[in-house]
Enzyme design. Structure first.
Site, PDB file in Angstrom:
ATOM      1  N   PHE A  30      -7.288   6.913   4.056  1.00  0.00           N
ATOM      2  CA  PHE A  30      -7.307   6.495   5.461  1.00  0.00           C
ATOM      3  C   PHE A  30      -6.222   7.192   6.294  1.00  0.00           C
ATOM      4  CE2 PHE A  30      -9.944   2.903   4.122  1.00  0.00           C
ATOM      5  CZ  PHE A  30     -10.671   2.596   5.270  1.00  0.00           C
ATOM      6  N   GLN A  64       0.801  -1.225   0.000  1.00  0.00           N
ATOM      7  CA  GLN A  64       0.000   0.000   0.000  1.00  0.00           C
ATOM      8  C   GLN A  64       0.835   1.277   0.000  1.00  0.00           C
ATOM      9  OE1 GLN A  64      -2.708  -1.720   3.326  1.00  0.00           O
ATOM     10  NE2 GLN A  64      -4.068  -0.417   2.138  1.00  0.00           N
ATOM     11  N   TYR A  98     -12.699  -1.876  12.682  1.00  0.00           N
ATOM     12  CA  TYR A  98     -13.114  -0.595  12.099  1.00  0.00           C
ATOM     13  C   TYR A  98     -14.550  -0.226  12.397  1.00  0.00           C
ATOM     14  CZ  TYR A  98      -8.838  -0.610   9.317  1.00  0.00           C
ATOM     15  OH  TYR A  98      -7.528  -0.598   8.931  1.00  0.00           O
ATOM     16  N   GLU A 129      -5.497   1.859  -1.449  1.00  0.00           N
ATOM     17  CA  GLU A 129      -6.527   1.148  -0.681  1.00  0.00           C
ATOM     18  C   GLU A 129      -7.075  -0.038  -1.489  1.00  0.00           C
ATOM     19  OE1 GLU A 129      -7.402   0.803   2.307  1.00  0.00           O
ATOM     20  OE2 GLU A 129      -9.368  -0.100   2.070  1.00  0.00           O
ATOM     21  N   HIS A 148       1.187  -9.347   4.656  1.00  0.00           N
ATOM     22  CA  HIS A 148       0.009  -8.486   4.492  1.00  0.00           C
ATOM     23  C   HIS A 148      -0.393  -8.550   3.010  1.00  0.00           C
ATOM     24  CE1 HIS A 148      -2.254  -4.928   6.436  1.00  0.00           C
ATOM     25  NE2 HIS A 148      -2.825  -5.126   5.267  1.00  0.00           N
ATOM     26  N   ASN A 165      -7.673  -6.085  14.221  1.00  0.00           N
ATOM     27  CA  ASN A 165      -8.010  -4.981  13.315  1.00  0.00           C
ATOM     28  C   ASN A 165      -9.507  -4.753  13.411  1.00  0.00           C
ATOM     29  OD1 ASN A 165      -5.360  -5.001  12.514  1.00  0.00           O
ATOM     30  ND2 ASN A 165      -5.749  -5.728  10.436  1.00  0.00           N
ATOM     31  N   ASN A 185      -1.617 -11.113   8.361  1.00  0.00           N
ATOM     32  CA  ASN A 185      -2.643 -10.095   8.542  1.00  0.00           C
ATOM     33  C   ASN A 185      -3.976 -10.566   7.962  1.00  0.00           C
ATOM     34  OD1 ASN A 185      -3.474  -7.142   9.028  1.00  0.00           O
ATOM     35  ND2 ASN A 185      -3.995  -7.429   6.867  1.00  0.00           N
ATOM     36  N   GLU A 186      -4.995 -10.605   8.795  1.00  0.00           N
ATOM     37  CA  GLU A 186      -6.366 -10.872   8.341  1.00  0.00           C
ATOM     38  C   GLU A 186      -6.484 -12.047   7.374  1.00  0.00           C
ATOM     39  OE1 GLU A 186      -8.078  -7.289   6.786  1.00  0.00           O
ATOM     40  OE2 GLU A 186      -7.899  -6.201   8.658  1.00  0.00           O
TER      41      GLU A 186
END
Ligand code: GBH
Length: 489
Positions: free
Chosen positions: A453, A36, A317, A444, A138, A315, A183-184
């Protein structure tokens, strides 16, 4: 009406919060991810990743953009580290690009230039007293691993990940004391192999694919943890964890079926990964609903999984209301299997919270307090770092820069969510740190550069100049303790 009671809790959002509401050793940081922000896609010996090929495929990214240059962090890391320091953060979560370390992912020859880049970054952080939190994966898988073995669908990926993780511990572990494996994993499984909106963009696979992809990520995580613990932990003294994303699921009514649907939703998000690590297998409700689609862990694997987590990275949101629904409008296999509907407004049209730029993102601070309490109760109060929390603004060229920089809603977002974390700590949750997403406006994913963000604005039309927004200055005052509570004492 139970609905109204839920809304009352939004009063927290108005609350003032200050640094002294958190333990002194609590870490406050900002977070980013390699693809990113780094750019320099063909420099420093980097090999291509699945996100290079995905973003260069027509129609995948909303504005037709990609991360070739991104915000050029690869060349500007010093300036960015200075910025983190000046704002007063004492933590930085970044991710390592696997294909900078092993360009084809195979783990045969390490790329020294890649090692040098992360050494420089880590040294710059340490010099400024900023604690590095490094994520190994990630989402930017070396493309060769996708093309040769099918990426996360093939079990061999576990071994390749293990070699990569081992290499990172060996080179960086003398200074990096907090490691995040993956990550996720949910996003890779569901958006990568079910919805197809993230790389590698698979949609026509079987309804079992997302679960196989998750299975291999869990095994890759646990294998890396076991390597860290057996070869490095004694010497280096660090911690290793996994980052999961989870929205709070609030039952849409007091009806048992809605409450069960909300509980099921949490099991499908968090339990999917935490139950194997804490209790040795997938959640009962997933076994029931999915049957043979869920892969099985061998006895040996169960041993490997047991307790394979020093901390949980969370994480978070936003939150959703959940109602029971057997024929849901969801298109993904994963969502259909949950027999629920995700709802963001009541009959009267009242939203669960103010909406940010992304259609999925509503400002719901009380959801974070509930989620932290839920995790503490369900998983024996694990140490938690909130590894991402933040909101976005829509890219809008017609607005004057001064308006864009004055991001009032983001300031309210941080105040509300930080107050919620402080409450959860008082409730007894073991929260050790908080990382705002994100340091900078950046690429993003499927939304390209249309969503911002960042706490710091990046001027894409003027040499990628960085301009801190009001939220960055607010955070900075908060960290210095000059943002005090408005108490009449
Ligand atoms: C985080 O994921 C990522 O770790 C980070 O890289 C990213 O920049 C940040 O979110 C902001 O999006 O599933 O159709 O609603 C958070 C989980 C997954 C939430 C993807 C938004 C969007 C597509 N995100 N999801 S959809």
């Amino acid at each position: 009406m139970p609905k109204k009671e839920v809304f009352k809790e939004t009063a927290e959002e108005e609350e003032e919060v200050c640094r002294a509401d958190f333990p002194p050793n609590f870490v406050f940081g900002v977070a980013t991810a390699s693809y990113q922000i780094e750019g320099a896609c063909n420099e420093g010996g980097r090999g291509p990743s699945i996100w290079d090929s995905f973003s260069h495929t027509e129609g995948k990214i909303i504005d037709g953009s990609n991360g070739d240059v991104a915000v050029d962090h690869y060349h500007r890391y010093k300036e960015d580290v200075d910025l983190i320091h000046k704002l007063g953060f004492d933590g930085y979560r970044f991710s390592i690009s696997w294909s900078r370390i092993f360009p084809d992912g195979l783990g045969t020859k390490v790329n020294d230039e890649g090692i040098a880049f992360y050494n420089n970054l880590i040294n710059a952080l340490i010099e400024k007293g900023i604690r590095p939190f490094a994520t190994l994966y990630h989402w930017d898988l070396p493309l060769h691993l996708q093309e040769s073995i099918g990426g996360w669908l093939d079990k061999q990926i576990v071994n390749y990940f293990a070699i990569y993780a081992d290499t990172c511990f060996a080179h960086f572990g003398d200074r990096v004391k907090n490691w995040i494996t993956v990550n996720e994993p949910l996003q890779t499984a569901v958006n990568g192999y079910d919805a197809g909106i993230f790389a590698p963009g698979r949609r026509e696979g079987s309804s079992a694919e997302p679960y196989l992809v998750a299975h291999h990520q869990i095994l890759a995580h646990a294998t890396a943890v076991s390597i860290y613990r057996s070869k490095y932990k004694d010497k280096q003294g660090g911690q290793i964890g996994l980052v999961l994303d989870c929205e709070w699921a609030e039952a849409n009514s007091d009806k048992i079926e809605d409450k069960s649907a909300a509980a099921r939703r949490l099991d499908f998000q968090l339990g999917w990964y935490l139950c194997p690590l804490y209790y040795g297998d997938y959640p009962t409700v997933m076994l029931e609903k999915l049957g043979d689609r869920l892969p099985k862990f061998s006895q040996e694997e169960k041993k490997l999984l047991f307790n394979a987590l020093d901390f949980l990275g969370l994480n978070h949101y936003t939150s959703k209301f959940i109602s029971h629904a057997t024929s849901s409008s969801e298109e993904c296999y994963y969502y259909k299997a949950q027999e629920m509907e995700r709802i963001v407004e009541w009959e009267g049209g009242e939203k669960i919270g103010e909406q940010a730029a992304s259609e999925w993102l509503f400002v719901v601070p009380w959801g974070l307090r509930k989620l932290l309490n839920y995790i503490a109760q369900t998983y024996n109060n694990p140490p938690i770092y909130i590894t991402e929390n933040g909101m976005d603004q829509e890219e809008d060229n017609s607005l004057p820069l001064s308006d864009i920089l004055d991001d009032k809603l983001r300031v309210r977002y941080f105040k509300g969510y930080l107050a919620a974390v402080a409450h959860a700590i008082k409730d007894g949750a073991d929260v050790r740190g908080y990382f705002a997403w994100s340091l900078l406006d950046n690429f993003e994913w499927g939304q390209g550069y249309t969503k911002r963000f960042g706490l710091v604005y990046v001027d894409y039309n003027n040499g990628l100049a960085r301009h801190p927004k009001s939220s960055a200055y607010w955070f900075s005052r908060f960290l210095k303790g000059s943002e005090k509570k408005n108490k009449e004492e």
